[in-house]
Design an enzyme around this catalytic site. Sequence first.
Site, PDB file in Angstrom:
ATOM      1  N   GLU A   1     -20.738 -23.356  78.070  1.00 49.92           N
ATOM      2  CA  GLU A   1     -19.889 -22.911  76.959  1.00 49.92           C
ATOM      3  C   GLU A   1     -19.457 -21.460  77.127  1.00 49.92           C
ATOM      4  O   GLU A   1     -18.322 -21.107  76.842  1.00 49.92           O
ATOM      5  CB  GLU A   1     -20.612 -23.101  75.617  1.00 49.92           C
ATOM      6  CG  GLU A   1     -20.745 -24.544  75.185  1.00 49.92           C
ATOM      7  CD  GLU A   1     -19.406 -25.255  74.992  1.00 49.92           C
ATOM      8  OE1 GLU A   1     -18.373 -24.566  74.847  1.00 49.92           O
ATOM      9  OE2 GLU A   1     -19.391 -26.485  74.996  1.00 49.92           O
TER      10      GLU A   1
ATOM     11  N   ASP B   1     -12.310 -24.585  68.456  1.00 45.87           N
ATOM     12  CA  ASP B   1     -11.741 -23.799  69.554  1.00 45.87           C
ATOM     13  C   ASP B   1     -10.224 -23.989  69.527  1.00 45.87           C
ATOM     14  O   ASP B   1      -9.675 -24.555  68.581  1.00 45.87           O
ATOM     15  CB  ASP B   1     -12.340 -24.245  70.884  1.00 45.87           C
ATOM     16  CG  ASP B   1     -11.756 -25.564  71.332  1.00 45.87           C
ATOM     17  OD1 ASP B   1     -11.447 -26.396  70.462  1.00 45.87           O
ATOM     18  OD2 ASP B   1     -11.570 -25.765  72.539  1.00 45.87           O
TER      19      ASP B   1
ATOM     20  N   TYR C   1     -17.612 -19.979  67.516  1.00 50.47           N
ATOM     21  CA  TYR C   1     -17.360 -21.202  68.277  1.00 50.47           C
ATOM     22  C   TYR C   1     -18.595 -21.622  69.082  1.00 50.47           C
ATOM     23  O   TYR C   1     -19.057 -22.763  68.996  1.00 50.47           O
ATOM     24  CB  TYR C   1     -16.165 -21.048  69.233  1.00 50.47           C
ATOM     25  CG  TYR C   1     -16.215 -22.138  70.270  1.00 50.47           C
ATOM     26  CD1 TYR C   1     -15.843 -23.424  69.940  1.00 50.47           C
ATOM     27  CD2 TYR C   1     -16.758 -21.915  71.544  1.00 50.47           C
ATOM     28  CE1 TYR C   1     -15.973 -24.475  70.840  1.00 50.47           C
ATOM     29  CE2 TYR C   1     -16.903 -22.951  72.445  1.00 50.47           C
ATOM     30  CZ  TYR C   1     -16.501 -24.218  72.097  1.00 50.47           C
ATOM     31  OH  TYR C   1     -16.653 -25.246  72.975  1.00 50.47           O
TER      32      TYR C   1
END
Length: 340
Positions: A40, A139, A121
């Site tokens: 991520e 996102d 996020y």
Amino acid sequence: MAATVSETLLAWYDRHARDLPWRARPGAAPPDPYRVWLSEVMLQQTTVAAVKPYFAAFTARWPDVEALAAAPEDDVMAAWAGLGYYSRARNLVKCARAVAERGGFPATEADLRELPGLGAYTAAAVAAIAFGQRAVVVDANVERVVARLFAIEDPLPGARKAIRSAADSITPDRRAGDFAQAMMDLGATVCTARDPRCLLCPLAQACAARAAGDPARLPVKAPRKPKPLRQGRAFWIERDGAVWLVRRAGTGMLGGMRALPDDGWSAQGDGSADPPLAGAWECAGVVRHVFTHAALELSVLVQRDAPQPAGPGEWWPLDRIEEAGLPTLFAKAARLVRAS
DNA sequence: CATGCGTGGGC
DNA sequence: TGCCCAAGCAT
């Protein structure tokens, strides 16, 4: 009773999920939080294709968060070279050390949010994907899909609150991680920015923007500012098969990265500082490079058989220049010199 | 809330 | 070719 948006999307994901190295099969047990977190962070503002080789290299070299926590920061910075947004690498080390210290990743969105480099996020994504928590994961893909699905006309970034609220309204309690990844896959492969493939979209029947006729128009975005063109000079100082490298200041552009000495150029202004050595310089050429907020024309000046400059730095062997971890701008400059 | 922060790929 | 875009964060 008609299927909900999340049910429809999860059924689509079960058939069409992309097979990615950091991902579990749809419906399977959650993957290793370390791999979820690492992927991520790498994926922040970065394409899947760019991330894949870095993810493979990092997980091979540092297979768990304890190994990464024990790594020298300079090694991690060098391994990150070329991926961009280098504050991510600095925060990656800080985060790994904090997590190793506390004995593992926290499992809630709120606690994840406290870690360095995890914003709204990423904290939501890790909570949902690695820990199966319900979290609203927003996102740029989700923003686009939701703006179209609900025909949200307000321009970004002002529409963020409305988009988040709409995303919340369709996020399921179960399989929130798969749902988040399904939204991102949909945005990446079907509900694309320029030319949405509505004929392939599982949510087409529910999509307000499609009903209105022009889904590609959404989301509306504020116009961007023009990008200034900057001029700078970098200095290639060579002696006995080695080049003189410095380390840039810890924050700011290319912060903390190994680099060629330069004349102090930045996104804010042209360079003006004196060369680090007296004597004659030969121009090997100009590197053109585009950053987020400025374009740069970097003249690369060369001096061979040079004395050692004053101040901190190191002689780096030319036959190992690939291992120096130079960001792409300086890797380009090195290629230019070595080709000339 | 606006700004600074990389890079590579697609059209 | 120039512009837009990509699984954002910190300040």
